[in-house]
Structures are given as C-alpha cells and as structure tokens.
Enzyme design. Sequence first.
Site, short mmCIF file in Angstrom:
data_model
loop_
_atom_site.label_atom_id
_atom_site.label_comp_id
_atom_site.label_asym_id
_atom_site.label_seq_id
_atom_site.Cartn_x
_atom_site.Cartn_y
_atom_site.Cartn_z
N LYS A 1 0.81 -1.22 0.00
CA LYS A 1 0.00 0.00 0.00
C LYS A 1 0.85 1.28 0.00
O LYS A 1 2.06 1.24 0.27
CB LYS A 1 -0.93 -0.01 1.22
CG LYS A 1 -1.98 -1.12 1.15
CD LYS A 1 -2.90 -1.04 2.36
CE LYS A 1 -4.01 -2.06 2.30
NZ LYS A 1 -4.93 -1.92 3.45
N TYR B 1 -12.23 -2.40 -4.81
CA TYR B 1 -12.85 -2.57 -3.49
C TYR B 1 -14.38 -2.49 -3.54
O TYR B 1 -15.03 -2.27 -2.52
CB TYR B 1 -12.31 -1.52 -2.51
CG TYR B 1 -10.89 -1.81 -2.07
CD1 TYR B 1 -10.62 -2.84 -1.17
CD2 TYR B 1 -9.81 -1.07 -2.55
CE1 TYR B 1 -9.33 -3.13 -0.77
CE2 TYR B 1 -8.51 -1.35 -2.15
CZ TYR B 1 -8.28 -2.38 -1.25
OH TYR B 1 -6.99 -2.65 -0.86
N ASN C 1 -2.04 0.09 6.72
CA ASN C 1 -1.50 -1.12 7.36
C ASN C 1 -0.54 -1.89 6.46
O ASN C 1 -0.40 -3.09 6.58
CB ASN C 1 -2.64 -2.00 7.88
CG ASN C 1 -3.55 -2.51 6.77
OD1 ASN C 1 -3.30 -2.29 5.60
ND2 ASN C 1 -4.62 -3.17 7.16
N HIS D 1 -2.21 -5.37 1.48
CA HIS D 1 -3.50 -6.02 1.25
C HIS D 1 -3.20 -7.44 0.81
O HIS D 1 -2.21 -7.68 0.11
CB HIS D 1 -4.27 -5.30 0.13
CG HIS D 1 -5.40 -6.12 -0.44
ND1 HIS D 1 -6.67 -6.06 0.06
CD2 HIS D 1 -5.42 -7.05 -1.43
CE1 HIS D 1 -7.43 -6.91 -0.62
NE2 HIS D 1 -6.70 -7.52 -1.53
N GLU E 1 -9.24 -10.96 -7.82
CA GLU E 1 -8.28 -9.88 -7.61
C GLU E 1 -7.09 -9.98 -8.55
O GLU E 1 -6.63 -8.97 -9.09
CB GLU E 1 -7.83 -9.86 -6.15
CG GLU E 1 -8.93 -9.44 -5.21
CD GLU E 1 -8.52 -9.36 -3.76
OE1 GLU E 1 -9.29 -8.79 -2.97
OE2 GLU E 1 -7.43 -9.85 -3.39
#
Length: 137
Positions: free
Chosen positions: A10, A50, A113, A116, A127
């Site tokens: 990320k 998403y 965080n 993913h 995905e």
Amino acid sequence: MKERTLAIIKPDAVKKHVIGDIIRRYEEAGIPPIALKMMTLSKDQAEGFYAVHNARPFFQDLTTYMASGPVVVLALEGENAIKVNRDLMGATDPKKAETGTIRAAHGASIEANAVHGSDASETAQVEIAFFFPELKS
C-alpha cells in the site's frame, strides 16, 4: 496445495521505502512473486477493486487512500499461498498484529496497514484477474 494470491504493498509502505523488505518476506515464506507492477491507482480503479465494500462506511476513505500514491501489486504463488500470506501480513490493526508480521513491522493504522492480501481462493482469482488478466486460469 500450490495456489496463487494477490498482494498489494500500500501507499504508506511504498512511501516508507520498505518494498524490498516486504518482497523478501514473501520469498522467504515460499510465496515469491510471479507477476509484479508498480502503479498509482485512479480513484475509479480503487473503487472497482474494493467494490465489495462499497456499502461500508470506510469505503470512500479506503479508496481515496489507495489512490493517494504508488502501490506495488503482486501475484504470489506457492504452497497454501493464501494462508501463508494472511499469516505473514498479521492482523488488520497493526497494534494487534503479532511481532514479526508485515503489519506489525510496517503498518501505522487500520487503513495504513502496509499490505493487502486476498482472503480466499475465489477472491484471489478475481483480484489477480483485476490487475493481471494475462494470468487468468
């Protein structure tokens, strides 16, 4: 069982220059990348990726964040790749992630965080196809 999963490094982790450390962790865990690209997601791409969360209260913040800077998208492959990657990532909240996990080492918050990862085989297929249509099985 050999399988594939998707991982995204990320924007927060890219900005911290920890791409190499994260990829090293994948390789050492036996799930090396078989495809990789660095890109900046458009807001539309982030919303498309998403879309499963579009009714959730965090959707707009998440997609804005994911489009805020470069990401590294990887297709990983190895024995039990999904579980191995989920264990390697650690809990969504870096404060609750076990020591030694990617999120404990590099995550700052539930949103920022570091990584993913696909949560199931079906999700991984969708995905991976989103970013790497040439790998569609």
